[in-house]
Design an enzyme around this catalytic site. Structure first.
Site, short mmCIF file in Angstrom:
data_model
loop_
_atom_site.label_atom_id
_atom_site.label_comp_id
_atom_site.label_asym_id
_atom_site.label_seq_id
_atom_site.Cartn_x
_atom_site.Cartn_y
_atom_site.Cartn_z
N HIS A 14 26.68 -14.39 46.24
CA HIS A 14 27.12 -14.58 44.81
C HIS A 14 28.64 -14.41 44.80
O HIS A 14 29.13 -13.30 44.61
CB HIS A 14 26.46 -13.45 44.26
CG HIS A 14 26.67 -13.62 42.57
ND1 HIS A 14 25.50 -12.79 41.90
CD2 HIS A 14 27.56 -14.15 41.87
CE1 HIS A 14 25.81 -12.88 40.78
NE2 HIS A 14 27.23 -13.82 40.58
N HIS A 16 31.80 -16.74 42.84
CA HIS A 16 32.32 -17.94 42.13
C HIS A 16 33.66 -18.27 42.37
O HIS A 16 34.43 -17.37 42.59
CB HIS A 16 32.29 -17.62 40.81
CG HIS A 16 31.12 -17.28 40.17
ND1 HIS A 16 30.14 -18.02 39.56
CD2 HIS A 16 30.31 -16.05 39.98
CE1 HIS A 16 29.09 -17.30 39.03
NE2 HIS A 16 29.37 -16.04 39.29
N HIS A 194 21.51 -17.06 37.53
CA HIS A 194 21.98 -15.65 37.02
C HIS A 194 20.97 -15.26 35.91
O HIS A 194 20.91 -15.98 35.10
CB HIS A 194 23.23 -15.79 36.34
CG HIS A 194 24.56 -15.68 37.34
ND1 HIS A 194 24.74 -16.72 38.28
CD2 HIS A 194 25.61 -15.04 37.03
CE1 HIS A 194 25.70 -16.47 38.73
NE2 HIS A 194 26.23 -15.58 38.21
N GLU A 197 21.59 -9.81 34.13
CA GLU A 197 23.02 -9.10 34.13
C GLU A 197 23.28 -8.43 32.70
O GLU A 197 23.14 -7.32 32.83
CB GLU A 197 23.89 -10.16 34.50
CG GLU A 197 25.50 -9.59 34.54
CD GLU A 197 26.49 -10.52 34.68
OE1 GLU A 197 26.31 -11.94 34.19
OE2 GLU A 197 27.76 -10.33 35.06
N ASP A 275 31.22 -11.69 43.53
CA ASP A 275 31.15 -12.19 42.16
C ASP A 275 32.52 -12.84 41.75
O ASP A 275 32.57 -14.13 42.26
CB ASP A 275 30.81 -11.27 41.03
CG ASP A 275 30.11 -11.95 39.79
OD1 ASP A 275 29.86 -13.22 39.92
OD2 ASP A 275 29.77 -11.19 38.88
N ASP A 276 33.34 -12.27 41.27
CA ASP A 276 34.70 -12.86 41.04
C ASP A 276 35.77 -11.86 41.29
O ASP A 276 36.21 -11.15 40.48
CB ASP A 276 34.78 -13.22 39.32
CG ASP A 276 33.69 -13.95 38.95
OD1 ASP A 276 33.77 -15.12 39.13
OD2 ASP A 276 32.70 -13.59 38.31
N1 HPA Z 1 27.98 -14.13 35.20
C1 HPA Z 1 28.00 -15.24 34.58
N2 HPA Z 1 28.70 -16.14 34.68
C2 HPA Z 1 29.76 -16.04 35.42
C3 HPA Z 1 30.00 -14.78 36.20
C4 HPA Z 1 28.85 -13.86 36.01
O1 HPA Z 1 28.95 -12.71 36.73
N3 HPA Z 1 31.08 -14.91 36.79
C5 HPA Z 1 31.45 -16.47 36.67
N4 HPA Z 1 30.74 -16.96 35.90
ZN ZN Z 2 28.11 -14.53 38.98
#
Ligand code: HPA
Ligand code: ZN
Length: 331
Positions: A14, A16, A194, A197, A275-276
């Site tokens: 996971h 991006h 996703h 969250e 994630d990011d």
């Molecule tokens: N959630 C949804 N969209 C996203 C995320 C995330 O954690 N990171 C980058 N785009």
């Molecule tokens: Zn994500």
């Protein structure tokens, strides 16, 4: 413990790629492409990374991605991430990209795809990192736009293993994309989304039953629905959990409150992911370390989490077995 985590081979499921754009590279690319940035310095930009929720992050994340213009930019972005992976012994990655973020501002789909793909090939040959690429639809955009993006992906099926769903979750339930996911499934793509969250357990049910995904990205809010937890346990549907992301986007107030260990103890196939990382303060290793420190994970629990990363991957059974043996015998 830190050296044990470092030495374990790890998989990342996971991630991006646009979320690995470090402020230093953002400034470099802005300069190279002659784009003014609304921040005077790297430090000022980093200081702006103080988020209230998912949307406040997404606003900056889409703004940052505007410096990515050429195939070389996408190559440099991806290559920088893979070098981090090599440093942290991340040996297999399944990364997301968001083509609509780029095509909607006039960048060709192939510019994005080829830049990322060439770097992934270099990662394979020069760093020994295996990889798959997953195309995500932006859920705040229309179904029609997702269909058009799927059409653009079809000639490149050899470079894209799967389809996912990201961006603003609340108000954009998975059901909005049921038809386009069905078409992606018919075309032979793996499916992920996703869900759970910021969105409710109902969104996770929809992703499972209507989108028919193989994995849930995040999924931490499943805890609110005992029947759903049981379903995820019985199906062994992987959850790609992103602890530092959850903390930074205020899904939780403190890392000590994270339900990762609880989910693991319910028998769910939980994995740790970044994630990011450029926005949330850590790559995969730092996510493992943050969990160990806050949740007092044992060495065997860490080993389980690393093993789950390979089990939950789209690798062949042979490759999974090979990595699982290495994980099981790491000291
Ligand atoms: N959630 C949804 N969209 C996203 C995320 C995330 O954690 N990171 C980058 N785009
Ligand atoms: Zn994500």
């Amino acid at each position: 413990m830190q050296s044990f985590i470092q030495s374990l081979p790890k998989a990342e499921l996971h991630l991006h790629i646009e979320g690995t754009l470090e402020p230093e590279l953002m400034f470099q690319l802005a300069h190279r492409n002659g784009i003014p940035l609304p921040y005077p310095s790297v430090e000022a930009l980093r200081a702006a990374y103080d988020f209230d929720d998912l949307q406040s992050f997404l606003d900056l994340y889409y703004q940052g991605a505007d410096v990515l213009r050429t195939e070389q930019d996408f190559y440099d972005l991806t290559w920088a991430y893979l070098q981090r992976c090599a440093e942290q012994n991340v040996v297999h990655v399944e990364i997301f990209f968001d083509p609509q973020t780029h095509t909607d501002r006039g960048i060709e789909f192939e510019v994005v795809l080829n830049g990322i793909h060439r770097a992934l090939e270099a990662g394979r040959t020069k760093l020994g990192i295996s990889s798959f690429l997953i195309l995500c639809f932006l859920r705040h955009l229309s179904e029609e736009s997702a269909f058009a993006t799927l059409q653009q992906a079809l000639p490149h099926k050899d470079k894209i293993i799967g389809i996912g769903l990201d961006s603003s979750e609340l108000g954009h339930p998975p059901a909005k994309f049921e038809r386009v996911f069905a078409e992606a499934r018919n075309a032979g793509f793996e499916l992920v989304a996703h869900a759970g969250e910021e969105g409710p357990p109902e969104y996770i049910w929809e992703a499972l039953q209507r989108l028919k995904v193989a994995r849930i990205d995040h999924g931490v809010r499943c805890q609110e629905d005992p029947e759903l937890v049981l379903e995820l346990e019985q199906r062994q549907t992987p959850l790609t959990v992103c602890p530092l992301s959850n903390l930074k986007l205020k899904v939780i107030d403190r890392m000590e409150d994270h339900n990762l260990l609880w989910l693991l103890e319910q028998g769910l196939l939980v994995t740790i992911n970044a994630d990011d990382p450029a926005y949330f303060g850590g790559y995969l290793l730092e996510n493992y370390v943050a969990c160990v420190e806050a949740l007092d994970l044992s060495k065997e629990q860490v080993r389980q989490l690393a093993a789950n990363g390979f089990k939950a991957s789209f690798l062949s059974e042979t490759d999974k077995a090979r990595w699982l043996t290495v994980v099981a015998t790491s000291l």
